[in-house]
Design a protein around this motif. Structure first.
Motif, PDB file in Angstrom:
ATOM      1  N   LYS A 154       9.278   2.784  -2.976  1.00 43.54           N
ATOM      2  CA  LYS A 154      10.122   3.682  -2.175  1.00 43.54           C
ATOM      3  C   LYS A 154       9.599   3.798  -0.747  1.00 43.54           C
ATOM      4  CE  LYS A 154      11.807   6.525  -6.012  1.00 43.54           C
ATOM      5  NZ  LYS A 154      11.718   7.849  -6.677  1.00 43.54           N
ATOM      6  N   ILE A 155       8.266   3.796  -0.632  1.00 42.04           N
ATOM      7  CA  ILE A 155       7.677   3.835   0.711  1.00 42.04           C
ATOM      8  C   ILE A 155       7.974   2.525   1.441  1.00 42.04           C
ATOM      9  CG2 ILE A 155       5.497   3.945   1.998  1.00 42.04           C
ATOM     10  CD1 ILE A 155       4.367   5.633  -0.284  1.00 42.04           C
ATOM     11  N   TYR A 156       7.956   1.439   0.682  1.00 46.96           N
ATOM     12  CA  TYR A 156       8.087   0.116   1.279  1.00 46.96           C
ATOM     13  C   TYR A 156       9.530  -0.206   1.689  1.00 46.96           C
ATOM     14  CZ  TYR A 156       7.077  -4.894   1.815  1.00 46.96           C
ATOM     15  OH  TYR A 156       6.920  -6.159   2.295  1.00 46.96           O
ATOM     16  N   ASN A 205       8.282 -13.880   7.729  1.00 47.88           N
ATOM     17  CA  ASN A 205       8.150 -12.601   8.422  1.00 47.88           C
ATOM     18  C   ASN A 205       7.300 -11.657   7.578  1.00 47.88           C
ATOM     19  OD1 ASN A 205       8.373 -10.295   9.875  1.00 47.88           O
ATOM     20  ND2 ASN A 205      10.591 -10.014   9.588  1.00 47.88           N
ATOM     21  N   SER A 206       6.024 -11.629   7.858  1.00 44.65           N
ATOM     22  CA  SER A 206       5.129 -10.735   7.109  1.00 44.65           C
ATOM     23  C   SER A 206       5.049  -9.362   7.760  1.00 44.65           C
ATOM     24  CB  SER A 206       3.722 -11.344   7.031  1.00 44.65           C
ATOM     25  OG  SER A 206       3.164 -11.482   8.323  1.00 44.65           O
ATOM     26  N   TYR A 207       5.836  -9.160   8.790  1.00 45.94           N
ATOM     27  CA  TYR A 207       5.746  -7.922   9.563  1.00 45.94           C
ATOM     28  C   TYR A 207       6.003  -6.693   8.691  1.00 45.94           C
ATOM     29  CZ  TYR A 207       6.975  -4.337  12.971  1.00 45.94           C
ATOM     30  OH  TYR A 207       7.047  -3.182  13.687  1.00 45.94           O
ATOM     31  N   SER A 208       6.986  -6.772   7.816  1.00 46.13           N
ATOM     32  CA  SER A 208       7.323  -5.604   7.002  1.00 46.13           C
ATOM     33  C   SER A 208       6.180  -5.235   6.059  1.00 46.13           C
ATOM     34  CB  SER A 208       8.609  -5.853   6.202  1.00 46.13           C
ATOM     35  OG  SER A 208       8.453  -6.988   5.383  1.00 46.13           O
ATOM     36  N   PHE A 209       5.480  -6.244   5.534  1.00 49.23           N
ATOM     37  CA  PHE A 209       4.350  -5.942   4.665  1.00 49.23           C
ATOM     38  C   PHE A 209       3.198  -5.376   5.484  1.00 49.23           C
ATOM     39  CE2 PHE A 209       0.553  -7.078   2.145  1.00 49.23           C
ATOM     40  CZ  PHE A 209       0.859  -6.361   1.004  1.00 49.23           C
ATOM     41  N   ASP A 210       2.986  -5.917   6.688  1.00 51.59           N
ATOM     42  CA  ASP A 210       1.978  -5.337   7.589  1.00 51.59           C
ATOM     43  C   ASP A 210       2.246  -3.865   7.812  1.00 51.59           C
ATOM     44  OD1 ASP A 210       1.095  -7.888   7.778  1.00 51.59           O
ATOM     45  OD2 ASP A 210       1.367  -8.100   9.933  1.00 51.59           O
ATOM     46  N   ARG A 211       3.502  -3.571   8.086  1.00 51.56           N
ATOM     47  CA  ARG A 211       3.879  -2.181   8.390  1.00 51.56           C
ATOM     48  C   ARG A 211       3.646  -1.279   7.187  1.00 51.56           C
ATOM     49  NH1 ARG A 211       9.680  -1.457  10.259  1.00 51.56           N
ATOM     50  NH2 ARG A 211       8.969   0.683  10.531  1.00 51.56           N
ATOM     51  N   PHE A 212       4.016  -1.778   6.006  1.00 57.59           N
ATOM     52  CA  PHE A 212       3.793  -0.973   4.802  1.00 57.59           C
ATOM     53  C   PHE A 212       2.304  -0.656   4.644  1.00 57.59           C
ATOM     54  CE2 PHE A 212       2.117  -1.154   0.492  1.00 57.59           C
ATOM     55  CZ  PHE A 212       2.651   0.013  -0.019  1.00 57.59           C
ATOM     56  N   PHE A 213       1.512  -1.676   4.773  1.00 58.83           N
ATOM     57  CA  PHE A 213       0.081  -1.482   4.558  1.00 58.83           C
ATOM     58  C   PHE A 213      -0.484  -0.493   5.573  1.00 58.83           C
ATOM     59  CE2 PHE A 213      -4.378  -2.579   4.201  1.00 58.83           C
ATOM     60  CZ  PHE A 213      -4.519  -2.592   2.827  1.00 58.83           C
ATOM     61  N   ARG A 214      -0.051  -0.613   6.823  1.00 64.39           N
ATOM     62  CA  ARG A 214      -0.547   0.295   7.862  1.00 64.39           C
ATOM     63  C   ARG A 214      -0.097   1.724   7.612  1.00 64.39           C
ATOM     64  NH1 ARG A 214       1.144  -3.859  11.568  1.00 64.39           N
ATOM     65  NH2 ARG A 214      -0.607  -5.271  11.921  1.00 64.39           N
TER      66      ARG A 214
END
Length: 504
Positions: free
Chosen positions: A64-66, A122-131
């Protein structure tokens, strides 16, 4: 609540992981084992990384956060979420840290490629989730380290704009500010809480902050059963130590309180009451370094960690062992941090052994602890928990009256592979020289007595019980006086064990 910390690159710390933290966490270890370095690194954002625990049962909440962070049409959000779920399952029950972010992103991309046979460009969305997840932990983390070199003054200039300092510099101004706020305000309520808790910990002592005409404020104490108020400089330092720690616990600015050696200047009773107070502060988390057995009481402490230096600072959890030691009546601090434990038949033996060991060069840097066996109950003592992590050696005498119990004890030691050294003489006191005994007791010893017989109780030989003065007697002796005895062989054996283990 912070559950894990990874510390890097501070003094002797190469990399240290502290995991499964709870409400009250304690660091125990010898001097120069890294306790202070760990506390300092926790304070430094550049040296610490907070761990986020990933659990498969929380998968959907994490998803849900992701989901709101996914802003791509190709690959589809469902494909990305499926990959994310597989990533979480791989790391189920692990703590993930921000300094490994690139490795996690690369792993995520690899899983996606294997699953869908296409590149996840595009790994950006996973980067953002992790951050987002990690930054939530970091943003909510408000640590403070109460300085071990605390210097709480007794008089200072009024300046309520200054903030509470971890070394105690601005304590008086902070308390003066809180005291003079409107009744029922949160600040005034905080002052009342500090006052009440201080009184409870210190057996009824009270404090007061008073202004004078010279724009100064001073700290005074009123001690139970004493008339009137007394300036802080005329009172023990322990009262000020308690006041500073209590003030930080009630400060809203911090939620992770680090205390180095809270036992400083505190009587054991104060220490116990301070620990109970800390336990009651359920909205705060604590990391405490200590040499005090009291702060290893697992009735209150949730986690016990042992620090040691092995080319770099290392840490191990010892909660279960500390708990067992507590239950058996042993001292967890002695057992966890000692280089060697020497078991003696009674509590009056170890002062003499300690004095003899001082005469052996090169042993000053080692932590040697003594455990009295209780005489005739020695065969009933549970030695297995003492043996678990420590070098251990037993020293027993040759008193024929306790032969049966002593033989059982020797068998017990043999079964646990504990070295047991039995003296050839009647008791430890039979190795004392008559000259040293006479130096201590002077005219009480008859001039007709010229030597101590090895196989007869010393009291019956000289008419005096020397046990209570054993330290003084050995202090009068030179090591050469026992050099040709088996007691000297025991001391050499102790030296060998210490030097073959770890360096001091």
């Amino acid at each position: 609540m912070v559950k894990a910390l990874k510390l890097k690159g501070h003094k002797g710390i190469k990399e240290v992981n502290i995991v499964d933290l709870e409400h009250i966490n304690v660091l125990s270890g010898k001097n120069n084992s890294g306790k202070s370095s760990i506390l300092e690194a926790v304070q430094d954002k550049a040296k610490r990384s907070l761990g986020v625990l990933f659990k498969e049962e929380n998968l959907e909440n994490l998803a849900k956060i992701y989901r709101p962070l996914i802003n791509t049409s190709s690959p589809s959000p469902d494909q990305i979420l499926d990959t994310f779920r597989q990533f979480i399952k791989t790391h189920n029950g692990e703590y993930l840290y921000k300094d490994y972010e690139k490795d996690y992103v690369d792993e995520f991309s690899k899983i996606f490629q294997q699953k869908y046979h296409q590149n996840y460009g595009n790994s950006y969305s996973f980067d953002r989730f992790f951050r987002v997840v990690v930054s939530q932990e970091e943003d909510n983390f408000k640590p403070c380290l109460i300085d071990p070199k605390r210097k709480i003054g007794s008089v200072t200039k009024i300046d309520t704009a200054v903030k509470l300092s971890t070394n105690g510099d601005n304590l008086l101004n902070d308390l003066f500010f809180l005291k003079n706020q409107e009744p029922y305000s949160k600040e005034y309520k905080s002052y009342v809480s500090i006052f009440d808790s201080f009184k409870q910990i210190t057996n009824g002592a009270q404090f007061n902050i008073l202004p004078d005409k010279g724009n100064n404020i001073k700290l005074q104490f009123r001690i139970d059963k004493c008339d009137g108020w007394v300036d802080a400089d005329n009172c023990g330092l322990g009262l000020r130590e308690v006041l500073l720690i209590v003030s930080f616990v009630f400060s809203p600015e911090f939620d992770f309180i680090q205390i180095e050696e809270p036992e400083n200047h505190l009587h054991p009773e104060y220490q116990r009451k301070l620990l109970r107070f800390i336990d009651s502060a359920i909205d705060k988390q604590f990391l405490i370094s200590t040499h005090s057995n009291i702060f290893l009481d697992t009735s209150y402490v949730d986690k016990v960690f042992l620090t040691y230096f092995n080319g770099q600072v290392c840490i191990e959890e010892k909660t279960n062992k500390a708990k067992i030691l507590n239950e058996l009546g042993y001292s967890p601090s002695d057992n966890l941090i000692s280089d060697l434990i020497i078991l003696t038949e009674g509590p009056k033996d170890f002062p003499a052994i300690e004095e003899f060991l001082k005469k052996i060069e090169g042993l000053a840097g080692y932590a040697i602890k003594f455990w009295p066996l209780g005489g005739d109950i020695m065969s009933q003592v549970d030695l297995s928990i003492l043996k678990e992590n420590s070098n251990l050696i037993a020293l027993i005498d040759n008193d024929p009256g306790s032969k049966t119990h002593r033989e059982k004890f020797k068998e017990h030691c043999k079964s646990l592979n504990i070295e047991c050294f039995q003296l050839k003489r009647y008791a430890l006191e039979n190795y004392f020289s008559i000259k040293a005994i006479r130096d201590v007791f002077q005219a009480q010893i008859s001039k007709d007595i010229t030597e101590i017989k090895p196989d007869k109780k010393i009291d019956s030989q000289i008419g005096i019980n020397v046990k209570n003065n054993s330290r003084k007697i050995v202090g009068q002796m030179g090591i050469d006086e026992i050099k040709n005895t088996d007691l000297y062989e025991f001391l050499v054996r102790v030296e060998t064990i210490l030097k073959n283990s770890s360096s001091p």
